[in-house]
Each structure stands twice: as structure tokens, then as C-alpha cells.
Design a protein around this motif. Structure first.
Motif, PDB file in Angstrom:
ATOM      1  N   ILE A  83       0.835  -1.203   0.000  1.00 29.79           N
ATOM      2  CA  ILE A  83       0.000   0.000   0.000  1.00 29.79           C
ATOM      3  C   ILE A  83       0.871   1.255   0.000  1.00 29.79           C
ATOM      4  O   ILE A  83       0.630   2.206  -0.757  1.00 29.79           O
ATOM      5  N   ILE A  84       1.893   1.268   0.841  1.00 28.82           N
ATOM      6  CA  ILE A  84       2.788   2.425   0.902  1.00 28.82           C
ATOM      7  C   ILE A  84       3.523   2.608  -0.426  1.00 28.82           C
ATOM      8  O   ILE A  84       3.644   3.722  -0.948  1.00 28.82           O
ATOM      9  N   ILE A  85       4.026   1.497  -0.984  1.00 25.43           N
ATOM     10  CA  ILE A  85       4.745   1.566  -2.256  1.00 25.43           C
ATOM     11  C   ILE A  85       3.836   2.122  -3.356  1.00 25.43           C
ATOM     12  O   ILE A  85       4.221   3.038  -4.103  1.00 25.43           O
ATOM     13  N   CYS A  86       2.625   1.581  -3.462  1.00 27.26           N
ATOM     14  CA  CYS A  86       1.700   2.021  -4.513  1.00 27.26           C
ATOM     15  C   CYS A  86       1.285   3.470  -4.317  1.00 27.26           C
ATOM     16  O   CYS A  86       1.133   4.221  -5.300  1.00 27.26           O
ATOM     17  N   PHE A  87       1.101   3.885  -3.070  1.00 28.36           N
ATOM     18  CA  PHE A  87       0.772   5.289  -2.787  1.00 28.36           C
ATOM     19  C   PHE A  87       1.898   6.199  -3.273  1.00 28.36           C
ATOM     20  O   PHE A  87       1.655   7.231  -3.918  1.00 28.36           O
ATOM     21  N   SER A  96      -7.926   6.419  -5.629  1.00 31.19           N
ATOM     22  CA  SER A  96      -6.790   5.521  -5.472  1.00 31.19           C
ATOM     23  C   SER A  96      -6.690   5.032  -4.030  1.00 31.19           C
ATOM     24  O   SER A  96      -6.466   3.840  -3.769  1.00 31.19           O
ATOM     25  N   MET A  97      -6.878   5.955  -3.095  1.00 33.36           N
ATOM     26  CA  MET A  97      -6.785   5.588  -1.680  1.00 33.36           C
ATOM     27  C   MET A  97      -7.924   4.656  -1.273  1.00 33.36           C
ATOM     28  O   MET A  97      -7.736   3.750  -0.463  1.00 33.36           O
ATOM     29  N   VAL A  98      -9.106   4.873  -1.848  1.00 38.37           N
ATOM     30  CA  VAL A  98     -10.216   3.943  -1.603  1.00 38.37           C
ATOM     31  C   VAL A  98      -9.859   2.546  -2.081  1.00 38.37           C
ATOM     32  O   VAL A  98     -10.120   1.543  -1.414  1.00 38.37           O
ATOM     33  N   LEU A  99      -9.226   2.483  -3.228  1.00 38.01           N
ATOM     34  CA  LEU A  99      -8.812   1.205  -3.790  1.00 38.01           C
ATOM     35  C   LEU A  99      -7.751   0.544  -2.912  1.00 38.01           C
ATOM     36  O   LEU A  99      -7.783  -0.681  -2.687  1.00 38.01           O
ATOM     37  N   LEU A 100      -6.825   1.324  -2.395  1.00 34.54           N
ATOM     38  CA  LEU A 100      -5.795   0.783  -1.518  1.00 34.54           C
ATOM     39  C   LEU A 100      -6.392   0.302  -0.193  1.00 34.54           C
ATOM     40  O   LEU A 100      -5.952  -0.713   0.371  1.00 34.54           O
ATOM     41  N   ILE A 101      -7.396   1.023   0.307  1.00 36.04           N
ATOM     42  CA  ILE A 101      -8.095   0.578   1.517  1.00 36.04           C
ATOM     43  C   ILE A 101      -8.793  -0.757   1.258  1.00 36.04           C
ATOM     44  O   ILE A 101      -8.747  -1.673   2.090  1.00 36.04           O
ATOM     45  N   PHE A 102      -9.440  -0.869   0.098  1.00 30.72           N
ATOM     46  CA  PHE A 102     -10.082  -2.135  -0.278  1.00 30.72           C
ATOM     47  C   PHE A 102      -9.055  -3.269  -0.319  1.00 30.72           C
ATOM     48  O   PHE A 102      -9.294  -4.362   0.197  1.00 30.72           O
ATOM     49  N   TYR A 103      -7.907  -3.008  -0.927  1.00 27.49           N
ATOM     50  CA  TYR A 103      -6.856  -4.021  -1.007  1.00 27.49           C
ATOM     51  C   TYR A 103      -6.435  -4.477   0.395  1.00 27.49           C
ATOM     52  O   TYR A 103      -6.334  -5.678   0.684  1.00 27.49           O
ATOM     53  N   GLY A 104      -6.173  -3.503   1.281  1.00 24.64           N
ATOM     54  CA  GLY A 104      -5.749  -3.837   2.639  1.00 24.64           C
ATOM     55  C   GLY A 104      -6.815  -4.594   3.409  1.00 24.64           C
ATOM     56  O   GLY A 104      -6.524  -5.572   4.104  1.00 24.64           O
ATOM     57  N   LEU A 105      -8.069  -4.154   3.296  1.00 25.97           N
ATOM     58  CA  LEU A 105      -9.159  -4.814   4.012  1.00 25.97           C
ATOM     59  C   LEU A 105      -9.374  -6.231   3.504  1.00 25.97           C
ATOM     60  O   LEU A 105      -9.591  -7.161   4.293  1.00 25.97           O
ATOM     61  N   ALA A 106      -9.307  -6.407   2.187  1.00 23.67           N
ATOM     62  CA  ALA A 106      -9.463  -7.742   1.610  1.00 23.67           C
ATOM     63  C   ALA A 106      -8.367  -8.675   2.120  1.00 23.67           C
ATOM     64  O   ALA A 106      -8.612  -9.849   2.429  1.00 23.67           O
ATOM     65  N   GLY A 107      -7.149  -8.148   2.233  1.00 24.99           N
ATOM     66  CA  GLY A 107      -6.048  -8.962   2.742  1.00 24.99           C
ATOM     67  C   GLY A 107      -6.255  -9.361   4.189  1.00 24.99           C
ATOM     68  O   GLY A 107      -6.013 -10.511   4.572  1.00 24.99           O
ATOM     69  N   VAL A 108      -6.721  -8.433   5.022  1.00 21.17           N
ATOM     70  CA  VAL A 108      -6.970  -8.729   6.437  1.00 21.17           C
ATOM     71  C   VAL A 108      -8.097  -9.756   6.582  1.00 21.17           C
ATOM     72  O   VAL A 108      -8.004 -10.693   7.386  1.00 21.17           O
ATOM     73  N   ILE A 109      -9.173  -9.581   5.806  1.00 22.62           N
ATOM     74  CA  ILE A 109     -10.289 -10.527   5.852  1.00 22.62           C
ATOM     75  C   ILE A 109      -9.809 -11.919   5.456  1.00 22.62           C
ATOM     76  O   ILE A 109     -10.139 -12.923   6.099  1.00 22.62           O
ATOM     77  N   VAL A 163      -2.386   1.084 -15.032  1.00 24.77           N
ATOM     78  CA  VAL A 163      -2.280  -0.371 -14.918  1.00 24.77           C
ATOM     79  C   VAL A 163      -2.063  -0.784 -13.461  1.00 24.77           C
ATOM     80  O   VAL A 163      -2.570  -1.814 -13.005  1.00 24.77           O
ATOM     81  N   LEU A 164      -1.331   0.036 -12.711  1.00 24.59           N
ATOM     82  CA  LEU A 164      -1.121  -0.241 -11.290  1.00 24.59           C
ATOM     83  C   LEU A 164      -2.444  -0.263 -10.535  1.00 24.59           C
ATOM     84  O   LEU A 164      -2.670  -1.125  -9.674  1.00 24.59           O
ATOM     85  N   HIS A 165      -3.346   0.668 -10.857  1.00 27.42           N
ATOM     86  CA  HIS A 165      -4.680   0.665 -10.255  1.00 27.42           C
ATOM     87  C   HIS A 165      -5.413  -0.645 -10.555  1.00 27.42           C
ATOM     88  O   HIS A 165      -6.013  -1.258  -9.658  1.00 27.42           O
ATOM     89  N   LEU A 166      -5.381  -1.065 -11.817  1.00 25.91           N
ATOM     90  CA  LEU A 166      -6.057  -2.307 -12.197  1.00 25.91           C
ATOM     91  C   LEU A 166      -5.454  -3.505 -11.468  1.00 25.91           C
ATOM     92  O   LEU A 166      -6.182  -4.406 -11.031  1.00 25.91           O
ATOM     93  N   LEU A 167      -4.148  -3.503 -11.333  1.00 29.04           N
ATOM     94  CA  LEU A 167      -3.454  -4.602 -10.672  1.00 29.04           C
ATOM     95  C   LEU A 167      -3.859  -4.717  -9.209  1.00 29.04           C
ATOM     96  O   LEU A 167      -4.181  -5.805  -8.718  1.00 29.04           O
ATOM     97  N   VAL A 168      -3.864  -3.591  -8.520  1.00 31.01           N
ATOM     98  CA  VAL A 168      -4.232  -3.587  -7.100  1.00 31.01           C
ATOM     99  C   VAL A 168      -5.677  -4.046  -6.920  1.00 31.01           C
ATOM    100  O   VAL A 168      -5.987  -4.831  -6.023  1.00 31.01           O
ATOM    101  N   ALA A 169      -6.567  -3.567  -7.773  1.00 34.20           N
ATOM    102  CA  ALA A 169      -7.977  -3.957  -7.690  1.00 34.20           C
ATOM    103  C   ALA A 169      -8.145  -5.456  -7.932  1.00 34.20           C
ATOM    104  O   ALA A 169      -8.885  -6.133  -7.203  1.00 34.20           O
ATOM    105  N   LEU A 174      -9.118 -10.937  -5.749  1.00 31.20           N
ATOM    106  CA  LEU A 174      -8.777 -12.362  -5.734  1.00 31.20           C
ATOM    107  C   LEU A 174      -8.464 -12.872  -4.331  1.00 31.20           C
ATOM    108  O   LEU A 174      -8.528 -14.072  -4.078  1.00 31.20           O
ATOM    109  N   PHE A 175      -8.119 -11.951  -3.407  1.00 35.70           N
ATOM    110  CA  PHE A 175      -7.915 -12.371  -2.020  1.00 35.70           C
ATOM    111  C   PHE A 175      -9.186 -12.980  -1.429  1.00 35.70           C
ATOM    112  O   PHE A 175      -9.120 -13.915  -0.620  1.00 35.70           O
ATOM    113  N   ILE A 176     -10.339 -12.448  -1.803  1.00 36.29           N
ATOM    114  CA  ILE A 176     -11.584 -12.838  -1.124  1.00 36.29           C
ATOM    115  C   ILE A 176     -12.559 -13.591  -2.028  1.00 36.29           C
ATOM    116  O   ILE A 176     -13.621 -13.992  -1.576  1.00 36.29           O
TER     117      ILE A 176
END
Length: 218
Positions: A83-87, A96-109, A163-169, A174-176
Motif C-alpha cells: 500500500i505504501i509503495i503504490c501510494f 486511489s486511496m479507496v482502492l488501496l483501503i479495499f486491497y488492505g481490508l481484503a487482505g486482512v479478511i 495499470v497499477l490501479h487495475l493490478l491492485v484492484a 482475488l484475495f476474497i
């Protein structure tokens, strides 16, 4: 001291230290080094479970601690660090930050669900896991460095960030998403480790001109 400190968890601790070092690098704009330490954490995670299973007389407490500490370190190394790297790479808009929050939350779940199901599975059998449910969060340690290696094929910085946005999304989703993914064998893990190491070497030593073109040091 509380906790466990034998050889079964040392590699997990090293991976955690690598993740924190990656955060220091990312926040000081040494982004290539940050990606290197992300990949190093991934390499540690590839083999920590196999090392832990070499100790045949582990207690139930040691097994449970191993599951918990591995996931806690995964949150740091493969959740927060990417998340820090992508930011820092340009995902700094509101969406973008909403997307990064989604990524982090999906990982925690995903990790919380894995802990519950893995403890339940280990109560029923001593067999090694053959499949994962969903994409392991550690996959980002391979996906992001690989993306960096192939990024010179992109025409511009704007294309890179898009493309980085698409990758993170995609990775976060796929985590969940509930699908079965076969766990790699020892030989496949070794081959993957060599591939990731080669990709990181390319990024560190061949990427200089593209790095200057993207102008990420501003």
C-alpha cells in the motif's frame, strides 16, 4: 520472555524485519529498494512453513502461534508495505486511496478467515494443505516486482499508474473470491524463488533509464 524464538519462526521474523525495512525505503523515496525488500519478505514466506514442519514435536501452542504470527507478519509485509509503495508510485488520488483501503481490508479478511479455517483443519488432520482458498496475500511479493520488470513496455507514466490501479484492484478481489488454488511443491517454490530473484535483479540494475523517465523521485 513471552513468545517463541526457535528456528521454526526465525524466517518469519526475518521476513517481518524485511517488510519494515521496505517501509523505511518507500517513505524515503527509495522505491526500488522497497520493492526489493517486498520480494525478500516473499522469499522468506515461501519457506518458513516448510522449515517449521521439520520440527516433528511441536506443541499445539507452537503450531497455533506459528499460524498467528505468520498472518500478523503477512499483514505488515504484503498488506501495508505494498500500500505504501503504490501510494508513493502515484496512487494518491481519493479513488486511489479507496482502492488501496479495499486491497488492505481484503487482505486482512482473507488472513483472518485463513487462521480460523487452518486451525480447524489442523485439529482434523496432520496432512499438509494441498489447496488454498483464494489468492494468498503473499502473492503481491511476486506480482508487484514482476510488474515493475515489465513496466518499460508501457508508453508513459500515466499508463503505468493506470495499470497499477487495475493490478491492485484485481489482486485485492482475488484475495476474497472463493476459488481453489493448488499449493506449489518444493521444486516449484524453488523455481519461483529463482524467477522472483532474477526479476528483482533486473529491476535494480536495468531499470535506471525507465525510472528516470517516470520521474518518481519528485
Amino acid at each position: 520472555m513471552i513468545g517463541f524464538y526457535d528456528y521454526t519462526v526465525v524466517l518469519t521474523y526475518i521476513g517481518f524485519a524485511s517488510g519494515i525495512t521496505g517501509m523505511f525505503c518507500a517513505t524515503t523515496k527509495h522505491l526500488r529498494l522497497a520493492v526489493f525488500f517486498l520480494a525478500l519478505s516473499g522469499l522468506c514466506d515461501m519457506f518458513d512453513g516448510k522449515i517449521a514442519r521439520t520440527k516433528k514435536n511441536r506443541t499445539a501452542e507452537e503450531k497455533s502461534f506459528g499460524i498467528q504470527i505468520d498472518s500478523l507478519c503477512d499483514v505488515v509485509c504484503f498488506g501495508i508495505l505494498p500500500i505504501i509503495i503504490c501510494f508513493k508510485l502515484g496512487m494518491c488520488r481519493i479513488y486511489s486511496m479507496v482502492l488501496l483501503i479495499f486491497y488492505g481490508l481484503a487482505g486482512v479478511i482473507r488472513l483472518g478467515y485463513f487462521n480460523v479455517m487452518e486451525e480447524k483443519r489442523q485439529e482434523q488432520t496432520d496432512e499438509n494443505r494441498k489447496y488454498y482458498q483464494g489468492l494468498p496475500i503473499t502473492s503481491m511479493a511476486m506480482v508487484l516486482p514482476s510488474f515493475f520488470v515489465f513496466s518499460p513496455l508501457l508508453p508513459s507514466r500515466q499508463a503505468f499508474v493506470f495499470v497499477l490501479h487495475l493490478l491492485v484492484a484485481a489482486v485485492g478481489a482475488l484475495f476474497i473470491i472463493d476459488f481453489k488454488m493448488r499449493k506449489l511443491s518444493a521444486k516449484e517454490l524453488f523455481a519461483l524463488a529463482v524467477t522472483v530473484a532474477a526479476a528483482v535483479a533486473v529491476m535494480l540494475f536495468v531499470w535506471n533509464s525507465w525510472w528516470r523517465f517516470l520521474n518518481f523521485h519528485r
